[in-house]
Design a protein around this motif. Structure first.
Motif, mmCIF file in Angstrom:
data_model
loop_
_atom_site.group_PDB
_atom_site.id
_atom_site.type_symbol
_atom_site.label_atom_id
_atom_site.label_comp_id
_atom_site.label_asym_id
_atom_site.label_seq_id
_atom_site.Cartn_x
_atom_site.Cartn_y
_atom_site.Cartn_z
ATOM 1 N N LYS A 52 -26.586 7.895 40.170
ATOM 2 C CA LYS A 52 -25.631 7.158 39.355
ATOM 3 C C LYS A 52 -24.251 7.792 39.490
ATOM 4 O O LYS A 52 -24.115 8.949 39.869
ATOM 5 C CB LYS A 52 -26.068 7.160 37.894
ATOM 6 C CG LYS A 52 -27.353 6.420 37.666
ATOM 7 C CD LYS A 52 -27.679 6.344 36.216
ATOM 8 C CE LYS A 52 -28.980 5.587 36.007
ATOM 9 N NZ LYS A 52 -29.310 5.437 34.610
ATOM 10 N N THR A 53 -23.233 7.042 39.155
ATOM 11 C CA THR A 53 -21.877 7.563 39.209
ATOM 12 C C THR A 53 -21.492 8.144 37.849
ATOM 13 O O THR A 53 -22.116 7.835 36.827
ATOM 14 C CB THR A 53 -20.878 6.453 39.589
ATOM 15 O OG1 THR A 53 -20.896 5.460 38.559
ATOM 16 C CG2 THR A 53 -21.243 5.829 40.923
ATOM 17 N N THR A 54 -20.440 8.958 37.854
ATOM 18 C CA THR A 54 -19.985 9.534 36.585
ATOM 19 C C THR A 54 -19.440 8.455 35.654
ATOM 20 O O THR A 54 -19.514 8.589 34.444
ATOM 21 C CB THR A 54 -18.901 10.604 36.825
ATOM 22 O OG1 THR A 54 -17.844 10.034 37.589
ATOM 23 C CG2 THR A 54 -19.470 11.801 37.533
ATOM 24 N N ALA A 55 -18.910 7.380 36.202
ATOM 25 C CA ALA A 55 -18.407 6.282 35.375
ATOM 26 C C ALA A 55 -19.528 5.580 34.619
ATOM 27 O O ALA A 55 -19.323 5.048 33.532
ATOM 28 C CB ALA A 55 -17.650 5.278 36.233
ATOM 29 N N GLU A 56 -20.736 5.573 35.182
ATOM 30 C CA GLU A 56 -21.879 4.956 34.504
ATOM 31 C C GLU A 56 -22.460 5.876 33.435
ATOM 32 O O GLU A 56 -22.913 5.421 32.391
ATOM 33 C CB GLU A 56 -22.977 4.630 35.523
ATOM 34 C CG GLU A 56 -22.625 3.560 36.513
ATOM 35 C CD GLU A 56 -23.684 3.400 37.590
ATOM 36 O OE1 GLU A 56 -23.746 2.304 38.153
ATOM 37 O OE2 GLU A 56 -24.439 4.353 37.868
ATOM 38 N N VAL A 57 -22.448 7.156 33.702
ATOM 39 C CA VAL A 57 -23.112 8.122 32.836
ATOM 40 C C VAL A 57 -22.210 8.590 31.688
ATOM 41 O O VAL A 57 -22.686 8.857 30.581
ATOM 42 C CB VAL A 57 -23.588 9.328 33.682
ATOM 43 C CG1 VAL A 57 -24.194 10.397 32.820
ATOM 44 C CG2 VAL A 57 -24.566 8.868 34.726
ATOM 45 N N ALA A 58 -20.902 8.664 31.917
ATOM 46 C CA ALA A 58 -19.972 9.243 30.940
ATOM 47 C C ALA A 58 -19.997 8.557 29.570
ATOM 48 O O ALA A 58 -20.037 9.257 28.549
ATOM 49 C CB ALA A 58 -18.566 9.261 31.515
ATOM 50 N N PRO A 59 -19.993 7.217 29.459
ATOM 51 C CA PRO A 59 -20.036 6.614 28.121
ATOM 52 C C PRO A 59 -21.313 6.950 27.351
ATOM 53 O O PRO A 59 -21.290 7.126 26.134
ATOM 54 C CB PRO A 59 -19.942 5.115 28.385
ATOM 55 C CG PRO A 59 -19.377 4.981 29.734
ATOM 56 C CD PRO A 59 -19.796 6.193 30.488
ATOM 57 N N LYS A 60 -22.417 7.059 28.060
ATOM 58 C CA LYS A 60 -23.679 7.401 27.389
ATOM 59 C C LYS A 60 -23.654 8.843 26.886
ATOM 60 O O LYS A 60 -24.120 9.126 25.779
ATOM 61 C CB LYS A 60 -24.844 7.191 28.348
ATOM 62 C CG LYS A 60 -25.047 5.749 28.724
ATOM 63 C CD LYS A 60 -26.134 5.581 29.754
ATOM 64 C CE LYS A 60 -26.228 4.135 30.193
ATOM 65 N NZ LYS A 60 -27.200 3.932 31.252
ATOM 66 N N LEU A 62 -20.985 10.574 26.106
ATOM 67 C CA LEU A 62 -20.042 10.610 24.993
ATOM 68 C C LEU A 62 -20.702 10.146 23.703
ATOM 69 O O LEU A 62 -20.550 10.773 22.649
ATOM 70 C CB LEU A 62 -18.825 9.742 25.319
ATOM 71 C CG LEU A 62 -17.710 9.718 24.289
ATOM 72 C CD1 LEU A 62 -17.046 11.081 24.185
ATOM 73 C CD2 LEU A 62 -16.690 8.662 24.647
ATOM 74 N N LYS A 63 -21.478 9.082 23.784
ATOM 75 C CA LYS A 63 -22.174 8.552 22.601
ATOM 76 C C LYS A 63 -23.214 9.552 22.082
ATOM 77 O O LYS A 63 -23.340 9.766 20.877
ATOM 78 C CB LYS A 63 -22.836 7.229 22.949
ATOM 79 C CG LYS A 63 -23.406 6.494 21.785
ATOM 80 C CD LYS A 63 -23.926 5.140 22.206
ATOM 81 C CE LYS A 63 -24.484 4.389 21.021
ATOM 82 N NZ LYS A 63 -24.984 3.070 21.386
ATOM 83 N N VAL A 64 -23.946 10.193 23.002
ATOM 84 C CA VAL A 64 -24.952 11.177 22.601
ATOM 85 C C VAL A 64 -24.293 12.381 21.939
ATOM 86 O O VAL A 64 -24.758 12.861 20.891
ATOM 87 C CB VAL A 64 -25.792 11.608 23.821
ATOM 88 C CG1 VAL A 64 -26.616 12.839 23.516
ATOM 89 C CG2 VAL A 64 -26.694 10.481 24.263
ATOM 90 N N LEU A 65 -23.190 12.861 22.501
ATOM 91 C CA LEU A 65 -22.499 14.008 21.904
ATOM 92 C C LEU A 65 -21.933 13.662 20.532
ATOM 93 O O LEU A 65 -22.008 14.470 19.601
ATOM 94 C CB LEU A 65 -21.381 14.486 22.831
ATOM 95 C CG LEU A 65 -21.822 15.259 24.066
ATOM 96 C CD1 LEU A 65 -20.637 15.538 24.970
ATOM 97 C CD2 LEU A 65 -22.517 16.549 23.683
ATOM 98 N N GLN A 66 -21.373 12.467 20.368
ATOM 99 C CA GLN A 66 -20.860 12.054 19.062
ATOM 100 C C GLN A 66 -21.979 11.975 18.029
ATOM 101 O O GLN A 66 -21.810 12.397 16.880
ATOM 102 C CB GLN A 66 -20.154 10.703 19.174
ATOM 103 C CG GLN A 66 -18.830 10.772 19.855
ATOM 104 C CD GLN A 66 -18.227 9.398 20.109
ATOM 105 O OE1 GLN A 66 -18.911 8.384 20.097
ATOM 106 N NE2 GLN A 66 -16.927 9.378 20.356
ATOM 107 N N HIS A 67 -23.122 11.473 18.437
ATOM 108 C CA HIS A 67 -24.254 11.386 17.520
ATOM 109 C C HIS A 67 -24.745 12.780 17.135
ATOM 110 O O HIS A 67 -25.063 13.029 15.969
ATOM 111 C CB HIS A 67 -25.380 10.574 18.150
ATOM 112 C CG HIS A 67 -26.598 10.479 17.298
ATOM 113 N ND1 HIS A 67 -26.609 9.825 16.086
ATOM 114 C CD2 HIS A 67 -27.841 10.988 17.446
ATOM 115 C CE1 HIS A 67 -27.802 9.915 15.541
ATOM 116 N NE2 HIS A 67 -28.568 10.623 16.351
ATOM 117 N N ARG A 68 -24.818 13.686 18.097
ATOM 118 C CA ARG A 68 -25.281 15.042 17.799
ATOM 119 C C ARG A 68 -24.308 15.779 16.893
ATOM 120 O O ARG A 68 -24.719 16.527 16.021
ATOM 121 C CB ARG A 68 -25.500 15.815 19.090
ATOM 122 C CG ARG A 68 -26.721 15.364 19.828
ATOM 123 C CD ARG A 68 -26.974 16.180 21.054
ATOM 124 N NE ARG A 68 -28.119 15.642 21.788
ATOM 125 C CZ ARG A 68 -28.509 16.070 22.962
ATOM 126 N NH1 ARG A 68 -27.843 17.037 23.564
ATOM 127 N NH2 ARG A 68 -29.543 15.536 23.548
#
Length: 138
Positions: A52-60, A62-68
């Motif tokens: 996968k590319t970083t553009a595909e993975v980065a939003p996910k 970011l969401k995981v870090l915000q939730h944690r």
């Protein structure tokens, strides 16, 4: 006409007094620069992207870090932002235990399954499962 202007002036002074009173009563929300805390910079390991590319993975990520930050660490004013395409900045104001924060933010998600008995008994007849074990079963 003059009475309207006096009423407007009275309303302005009343709102100003109310806001000044609320400003003195409410506690300040001090950020990382004033209160102190922990700041981490995470970078995506491009070897672990699995096609996968970083553009595909980065939003996910970011969401995981915000939730944690908001739920696992319990930090109210935590800030998670993306820097560039492959870095994330995590700021935790007022958080003092740097090792615990790094451990919580860096761990993978896990699911745990537990065996729970939910049998119909004489006292609890509303439970959905009945015991079908035979005389040889433990």
């Amino acid at each position: 006409m003059r009475s309207r202007s006096y009423l407007f002036l009275l309303l302005v002074f009343g709102l100003a007094g109310l806001s000044a009173w609320l400003y003195t009563v409410r506690p300040y929300n001090m950020g990382l620069d004033v209160r102190g805390g922990v700041r981490f910079v995470y970078q995506i390991d491009k070897a672990d992207l699995r096609g996968k590319t970083t553009a595909e993975v980065a939003p996910k990520i970011l969401k995981v870090l915000q939730h944690r930050v908001s739920s696992a660490l319990g930090v109210v004013e935590g800030n998670v932002s993306q820097k560039g395409y492959d870095q994330f900045i995590v700021e935790l104001p007022g958080f003092t235990d740097e090792k615990a924060a790094a451990k919580t933010l860096g761990t993978s998600a896990s699911i745990k399954f537990y065996h729970a008995k939910n049998l119909v008994t004489e006292q609890n007849r509303f439970r959905p499962y009945t015991d079908i074990s035979g005389p040889d079963d433990p």
